[in-house]
Enzyme design. Structure first.
Site: not given
Length: 293
Positions: A47-49
């Protein structure tokens, strides 16, 4: 010429591996371009990096850029906590006196507090000041069609901006939240039309070890359901405060999130008498290595 950088995947809002929300953290990312960062985020498909960079603002300990598989965010909750855990664990940054870090991101400076508790590290961030606007009656009807259920008639939904922009809606109870099967294709269209990041819904638990259940959906960002969302939970807290659903003297409560995607996230929320929201939880590193690019 390839360069090797430190890389961690940190599970956030859990003390038990594989039950929280993972964030990929790329350390020493200062020579990566925006296009490369976006490509890496698309490749990790989390979902996020996040990408850790030297600070540019006075008073900051480090700078963070945050990407979904499709776009960059000015701020996000679980990436803030997971990245703070990663920079501390790697020795890139040392907490200041009193257990504080200052993160620089697209929203400005965000304070992160660090506490050693019960044999693990507990972190919390101060939510950027929220702006809350009502959702129109017409859009509320569309949202109910997308969700396949009625919203809680006692509390009108709103659009909460904290960097990410969440439509926040209260449902009758936690069981209703857990039973949702939203039309994700229509929700993505709804999000794009309104210019929002996604949707966060919540409902009260009965006889549970947590106070509310939360679910967050952001299909327009490539995230059908976020396992445990820090900014979504923070937006729920700001929404409840604005709607008079929390005691005026302040409140602390626990939210659970992620059960419908095989997780068991635990989010600790505190709202002060001034309405300031803090969101916290445990973090644990599940993967550590290097990224060559």
């Amino acid at each position: 010429m390839k360069r090797t950088r430190g890389y961690k995947v940190v599970d956030v809002f859990t003390r038990r591996p594989l039950l929280g929300n993972p964030v990929a953290v790329v350390l020493d990312a200062q020579d990566l371009t925006t296009d490369q960062m976006q490509a890496i985020a698309n490749w990790t498909n989390l979902s996020e990096t996040t990408f850790v960079l030297p600070p540019t603002a006075a008073g900051a300990d480090y700078r963070l850029r945050i990407f979904t598989p499709r776009s960059e965010l000015p701020f996000a909750g679980h990436p803030t906590l997971g990245s703070a855990h990663a920079v501390l664990e790697s020795g890139r940054v040392t907490a200041r006196q009193g257990g504080r870090l200052i993160q620089e991101c697209g929203m400005g400076l965000v304070e992160v507090t660090v506490e050693e508790r019960d044999g693990g590290r507990q972190l919390a961030f101060s939510l950027p000041t929220a702006t809350i606007n009502p959702l129109t009656a017409a859009d509320t009807e569309v949202l109910e069609t997308i969700l396949g259920c009625k919203l809680d008639a006692r509390t009108a939904p709103g659009v909460v901006t904290v960097g990410p922009i969440w439509v926040v809606a209260r449902l009758r109870d936690a069981a209703t939240v857990l039973g949702l099967h939203p039309d994700l294709a229509r929700l993505a269209e709804f999000e794009r039309r309104l210019g929002v990041t996604g949707l966060t819904v919540f409902g009260a638990h009965q006889h549970e070890d947590a106070d509310i259940e939360v679910r967050t959906f952001a299909p327009s960002c490539g995230v059908n359901e976020d396992p445990v969302c820090g900014s979504g939970n923070g937006s729920v807290a700001a929404f409840q405060w604005a709607r008079g659903l929390l005691p005026p003297a302040g409140s602390s409560y626990q939210a659970t999130q992620g059960r419908q995607v095989g997780r068991d996230g635990r989010v600790e929320v505190h709202v002060g008498a001034d309405g300031q929201v803090r969101v916290g939880g445990a973090c644990i590193t599940c993967l550590e290595g290097s990224l060559s690019l």
